[in-house]
Design an enzyme around this catalytic site. Structure first.
Site, PDB file in Angstrom:
ATOM      1  N   LEU A  66     -29.592 -40.941 -33.442  1.00  0.00           N
ATOM      2  CA  LEU A  66     -28.061 -41.580 -33.208  1.00  0.00           C
ATOM      3  C   LEU A  66     -27.438 -40.896 -31.793  1.00  0.00           C
ATOM      4  O   LEU A  66     -27.675 -39.822 -31.779  1.00  0.00           O
ATOM      5  CB  LEU A  66     -27.232 -41.448 -34.455  1.00  0.00           C
ATOM      6  CG  LEU A  66     -27.683 -41.969 -35.900  1.00  0.00           C
ATOM      7  CD1 LEU A  66     -26.742 -41.523 -36.899  1.00  0.00           C
ATOM      8  CD2 LEU A  66     -27.564 -43.517 -35.567  1.00  0.00           C
ATOM      9  N   PRO A  67     -26.586 -41.521 -31.218  1.00  0.00           N
ATOM     10  CA  PRO A  67     -25.868 -41.106 -29.781  1.00  0.00           C
ATOM     11  C   PRO A  67     -25.304 -39.821 -29.975  1.00  0.00           C
ATOM     12  O   PRO A  67     -25.356 -39.127 -29.103  1.00  0.00           O
ATOM     13  CB  PRO A  67     -24.809 -42.263 -29.748  1.00  0.00           C
ATOM     14  CG  PRO A  67     -25.619 -43.594 -30.455  1.00  0.00           C
ATOM     15  CD  PRO A  67     -26.162 -42.893 -31.698  1.00  0.00           C
ATOM     16  N   THR A  97     -29.297 -35.684 -30.892  1.00  0.00           N
ATOM     17  CA  THR A  97     -28.970 -34.451 -30.124  1.00  0.00           C
ATOM     18  C   THR A  97     -27.343 -34.613 -30.091  1.00  0.00           C
ATOM     19  O   THR A  97     -26.753 -35.388 -29.293  1.00  0.00           O
ATOM     20  CB  THR A  97     -29.421 -34.694 -28.631  1.00  0.00           C
ATOM     21  OG1 THR A  97     -31.017 -34.442 -28.690  1.00  0.00           O
ATOM     22  CG2 THR A  97     -28.765 -33.457 -27.855  1.00  0.00           C
ATOM     23  N   LYS A 172     -31.955 -27.079 -28.375  1.00  0.00           N
ATOM     24  CA  LYS A 172     -32.045 -28.329 -27.619  1.00  0.00           C
ATOM     25  C   LYS A 172     -31.115 -28.209 -26.243  1.00  0.00           C
ATOM     26  O   LYS A 172     -31.344 -28.558 -25.298  1.00  0.00           O
ATOM     27  CB  LYS A 172     -31.841 -29.765 -28.385  1.00  0.00           C
ATOM     28  CG  LYS A 172     -32.034 -30.917 -27.665  1.00  0.00           C
ATOM     29  CD  LYS A 172     -33.060 -31.284 -26.774  1.00  0.00           C
ATOM     30  CE  LYS A 172     -32.973 -32.302 -26.084  1.00  0.00           C
ATOM     31  NZ  LYS A 172     -32.937 -33.843 -26.887  1.00  0.00           N
ATOM     32  N   LYS A 247     -24.960 -35.944 -20.829  1.00  0.00           N
ATOM     33  CA  LYS A 247     -24.411 -35.833 -22.047  1.00  0.00           C
ATOM     34  C   LYS A 247     -24.844 -34.270 -22.884  1.00  0.00           C
ATOM     35  O   LYS A 247     -24.006 -33.453 -23.306  1.00  0.00           O
ATOM     36  CB  LYS A 247     -24.840 -36.701 -23.326  1.00  0.00           C
ATOM     37  CG  LYS A 247     -24.978 -36.419 -24.633  1.00  0.00           C
ATOM     38  CD  LYS A 247     -25.846 -37.420 -25.346  1.00  0.00           C
ATOM     39  CE  LYS A 247     -25.903 -36.929 -26.775  1.00  0.00           C
ATOM     40  NZ  LYS A 247     -26.719 -37.824 -28.136  1.00  0.00           N
TER      41      LYS A 247
END
Length: 296
Positions: A66-67, A97, A172, A247
């Site tokens: 998901l975003p 992420t 990450k 992001k």
């Protein structure tokens, strides 16, 4: 053994990841707001899920891609979401992420409901998702990691247990902060070389075997020519969009601010990518920042 896998989020990454589970022989129920994305999974041998609640009730394993953190919290903890409908013992794998705090908060509630959960963000882009060669950075208990690994092995080549809940997300954002900073450094070097009359191929030949060697140079060279496989040779059509890099750099800065870590280069990288994205190039590959630095 064949499992029923519920896969939520079937975009550029999630779609091929889910398709690889089908290829491995699992039954895959897919849910996405995009009908086209669901149809692509059905064409690959998957099934259309009857909503999130129906998917959660039927699945042995649930994978989400998901975003952002708010979407993960909503799909897991919201009314009619995963945690209200999945049976105890359901394995939860979140490959989004997102921010570390959201990952840890959702994992804590899942544990209360006796649902093992790992945060398992990925690196490797659409090509890696399609080929099943992604790198997974996994946070969660030893037991949850052991349960998740057979399913992650289907989608990835390198699976690393980074520690407790949220540590996959921590790994990450740290990795991608390195990537964003190094791509800017490599791009600046090529721009300077151009100004000084040094051929890009010559710089590549030298730096790729010298102390300037790094992944951003030798695997993803930001200028056309030296590395035919890089997006620079396809007008910077994305393998990893600049908006996604921004992001991740913002997530790194949020974590930096909350933890008190000093990341001045990370902050500068985030600022530069914000300028690049705001110039209308957010959908282009992140390596295209070389054009912004060049002034074109």
């Amino acid at each position: 053994m064949t499992s029923t896998i519920g896969f939520i989020g079937l975009g550029n990454m999630g779609g091929p990841m889910a398709a690889n589970q089908v290829k491995a022989g699992h039954r895959v129920l897919g849910f996405d707001l995009s009908e086209a994305a669901v149809s692509a999974l059905v064409s690959a041998g998957g099934e259309k899920a009857d909503g999130v609640a129906g998917l959660a009730a039927e699945a042995d394993v649930i994978v989400t891609m998901l975003p952002a953190g708010k979407h993960v919290r909503q799909i897991y903890q919201g009314e009619g979401g995963i945690l209200d409908n999945a049976k105890a013992g359901t394995l939860l794998i979140d490959s989004s992420t997102i921010d570390v705090d959201s990952a840890r908060a959702v994992s804590s509630v899942a544990a209360e409901k006796n649902m093992p959960m790992v945060d398992a963000p990925v690196s490797g882009g659409v090509g890696g998702a399609t080929a099943g060669t992604l790198t997974f950075m996994v946070g969660g208990s030893e037991e949850a990691f052991a349960s998740a690994k057979p399913f992650l092995d289907i989608m990835g080549k390198t699976i690393v247990h980074a520690g407790g809940a949220g540590n996959g997300q921590a790994a990450k954002i740290c990795n991608n902060m390195i990537l964003g900073i190094s791509m800017i450094a490599v791009s600046e070097a090529f721009v300077l070389a151009e100004k000084l009359g040094l051929d890009a191929q010559k710089l590549f030949d030298i730096s790729s075997t010298a102390s300037g060697q790094c992944w951003s140079l030798t695997s993803y060279c930001p200028v056309p020519g030296p590395l035919p496989s890089s997006p620079a040779n396809r007008d910077y059509e994305p393998g990893f969009a600049a908006a996604m890099m921004l992001k991740d750099l913002k997530l790194a800065q949020e974590a930096s601010n909350s933890s008190g870590a000093a990341t001045p280069l990370g902050a500068e990288a985030a600022a530069l990518y914000a300028l690049y994205c705001n110039s209308g190039e957010d959908a282009k590959d992140f390596s295209g920042i070389v054009k912004f630095l060049r002034g074109s």
